[in-house]
Design a protein around this motif. Structure first.
Motif, PDB file in Angstrom:
ATOM      1  N   LEU A 153       0.830  -1.210   0.000  1.00  0.00           N
ATOM      2  CA  LEU A 153       0.000   0.000   0.000  1.00  0.00           C
ATOM      3  C   LEU A 153       0.864   1.259   0.000  1.00  0.00           C
ATOM      4  O   LEU A 153       0.636   2.192  -0.774  1.00  0.00           O
ATOM      5  N   ALA A 154       1.843   1.282   0.864  1.00  0.00           N
ATOM      6  CA  ALA A 154       2.712   2.458   0.970  1.00  0.00           C
ATOM      7  C   ALA A 154       3.503   2.684  -0.314  1.00  0.00           C
ATOM      8  O   ALA A 154       3.662   3.831  -0.759  1.00  0.00           O
ATOM      9  N   LEU A 155       3.985   1.617  -0.923  1.00  0.00           N
ATOM     10  CA  LEU A 155       4.758   1.752  -2.152  1.00  0.00           C
ATOM     11  C   LEU A 155       3.901   2.273  -3.301  1.00  0.00           C
ATOM     12  O   LEU A 155       4.338   3.124  -4.081  1.00  0.00           O
ATOM     13  N   GLY A 156       2.667   1.786  -3.403  1.00  0.00           N
ATOM     14  CA  GLY A 156       1.769   2.281  -4.449  1.00  0.00           C
ATOM     15  C   GLY A 156       1.451   3.749  -4.272  1.00  0.00           C
ATOM     16  O   GLY A 156       1.445   4.525  -5.230  1.00  0.00           O
ATOM     17  N   ILE A 157       1.187   4.143  -3.031  1.00  0.00           N
ATOM     18  CA  ILE A 157       0.908   5.553  -2.751  1.00  0.00           C
ATOM     19  C   ILE A 157       2.125   6.417  -3.054  1.00  0.00           C
ATOM     20  O   ILE A 157       2.027   7.469  -3.687  1.00  0.00           O
ATOM     21  N   LEU A 158       3.292   5.968  -2.624  1.00  0.00           N
ATOM     22  CA  LEU A 158       4.529   6.713  -2.848  1.00  0.00           C
ATOM     23  C   LEU A 158       4.821   6.877  -4.328  1.00  0.00           C
ATOM     24  O   LEU A 158       5.199   7.968  -4.783  1.00  0.00           O
ATOM     25  N   LEU A 159       4.624   5.823  -5.090  1.00  0.00           N
ATOM     26  CA  LEU A 159       4.933   5.855  -6.515  1.00  0.00           C
ATOM     27  C   LEU A 159       4.038   6.850  -7.251  1.00  0.00           C
ATOM     28  O   LEU A 159       4.527   7.724  -7.981  1.00  0.00           O
ATOM     29  N   VAL A 160       2.738   6.754  -7.052  1.00  0.00           N
ATOM     30  CA  VAL A 160       1.814   7.641  -7.769  1.00  0.00           C
ATOM     31  C   VAL A 160       1.974   9.086  -7.308  1.00  0.00           C
ATOM     32  O   VAL A 160       1.992  10.009  -8.123  1.00  0.00           O
ATOM     33  N   THR A 161       2.110   9.294  -6.016  1.00  0.00           N
ATOM     34  CA  THR A 161       2.270  10.652  -5.503  1.00  0.00           C
ATOM     35  C   THR A 161       3.550  11.296  -6.023  1.00  0.00           C
ATOM     36  O   THR A 161       3.560  12.470  -6.395  1.00  0.00           O
ATOM     37  N   SER A 162       4.624  10.531  -6.074  1.00  0.00           N
ATOM     38  CA  SER A 162       5.889  11.068  -6.589  1.00  0.00           C
ATOM     39  C   SER A 162       5.791  11.402  -8.071  1.00  0.00           C
ATOM     40  O   SER A 162       6.297  12.435  -8.518  1.00  0.00           O
ATOM     41  N   ILE A 163       5.151  10.538  -8.838  1.00  0.00           N
ATOM     42  CA  ILE A 163       4.985  10.805 -10.269  1.00  0.00           C
ATOM     43  C   ILE A 163       4.137  12.052 -10.485  1.00  0.00           C
ATOM     44  O   ILE A 163       4.463  12.909 -11.318  1.00  0.00           O
ATOM     45  N   MET A 164       3.067  12.197  -9.716  1.00  0.00           N
ATOM     46  CA  MET A 164       2.220  13.389  -9.856  1.00  0.00           C
ATOM     47  C   MET A 164       2.970  14.655  -9.453  1.00  0.00           C
ATOM     48  O   MET A 164       2.822  15.702 -10.082  1.00  0.00           O
ATOM     49  N   ARG A 165       3.774  14.573  -8.430  1.00  0.00           N
ATOM     50  CA  ARG A 165       4.546  15.744  -7.998  1.00  0.00           C
ATOM     51  C   ARG A 165       5.589  16.122  -9.061  1.00  0.00           C
ATOM     52  O   ARG A 165       5.773  17.303  -9.357  1.00  0.00           O
ATOM     53  N   MET A 166       6.271  15.130  -9.628  1.00  0.00           N
ATOM     54  CA  MET A 166       7.248  15.430 -10.680  1.00  0.00           C
ATOM     55  C   MET A 166       6.558  16.011 -11.903  1.00  0.00           C
ATOM     56  O   MET A 166       7.081  16.933 -12.539  1.00  0.00           O
ATOM     57  N   TRP A 167       5.385  15.495 -12.255  1.00  0.00           N
ATOM     58  CA  TRP A 167       4.643  15.999 -13.403  1.00  0.00           C
ATOM     59  C   TRP A 167       4.227  17.455 -13.174  1.00  0.00           C
ATOM     60  O   TRP A 167       4.336  18.283 -14.076  1.00  0.00           O
ATOM     61  N   THR A 168       3.768  17.759 -11.965  1.00  0.00           N
ATOM     62  CA  THR A 168       3.366  19.128 -11.640  1.00  0.00           C
ATOM     63  C   THR A 168       4.555  20.084 -11.740  1.00  0.00           C
ATOM     64  O   THR A 168       4.442  21.172 -12.308  1.00  0.00           O
ATOM     65  N   LEU A 169       5.704  19.680 -11.204  1.00  0.00           N
ATOM     66  CA  LEU A 169       6.899  20.529 -11.292  1.00  0.00           C
ATOM     67  C   LEU A 169       7.346  20.711 -12.733  1.00  0.00           C
ATOM     68  O   LEU A 169       7.748  21.807 -13.137  1.00  0.00           O
TER      69      LEU A 169
END
Length: 158
Positions: A129-145
């Motif tokens: 669960l934590a890895l899935g959340i971390l992966l998607v959240t990190s990708i969304m943050r990089m995309w936003t930046l």
């Protein structure tokens, strides 16, 4: 595989209702309640639909957390609210509560082998669960930046 059979619809409905109750207890208001509860139903649906292809429970938890985190991040962008408020409610059906309970029960009763086995199973589900959340959240943050920098660069060229 029929999507609208009771074997898929009812568990997702139960996950939705459980998330609604959880959202009310967390003092979520208005339209945010069904939106965040729908994330829990989406996560549980992905968990159920991935069962024929992935017999391992850890992989199904990982895929469900990817789907519901992507849903929560999308809804956070659309509704202009923090993704954490959606994610906190939506993750509720996937939390391995029974595993935590039985791990502690085995520890209290001194059954070391069962404690270690159940504890490792529970930690692996929580880690997925934590890895899935971390992966998607990190990708969304990089995309936003990336989008911000691209807009800033194109604005400076004008």
């Amino acid at each position: 595989m029929e999507l609208f059979t009771f074997s898929y619809f009812l568990p997702c409905l139960y996950a939705f209702v459980g998330c609604v109750a959880f959202a009310v207890s967390f003092n979520i208001h208005g339209r945010e309640i069904p939106i965040s509860a729908l994330g829990g139903a989406v996560g549980w649906l992905v968990y159920l639909l991935s069962a024929p292809w992935f017999p391992g429970e850890v992989v199904r938890y990982f895929l469900a957390s990817l789907a519901l985190t992507a849903y929560c991040e999308g809804m956070a962008r659309v509704r202009k609210c923090p993704a954490t408020s959606y994610l906190l409610i939506s993750i509720f059906p996937l939390v391995p509560g029974a595993g935590i309970y039985y791990t502690m029960e085995y520890a209290v009763h001194g059954e070391t082998a069962l404690f270690l086995q159940q504890g490792m199973d529970t930690l692996s589900l929580a880690g997925a669960l934590a890895l899935g959340i971390l992966l998607v959240t990190s990708i969304m943050r990089m995309w936003t930046l990336f989008c911000r920098r691209t807009r800033r660069t194109s604005a400076q060229r004008r």
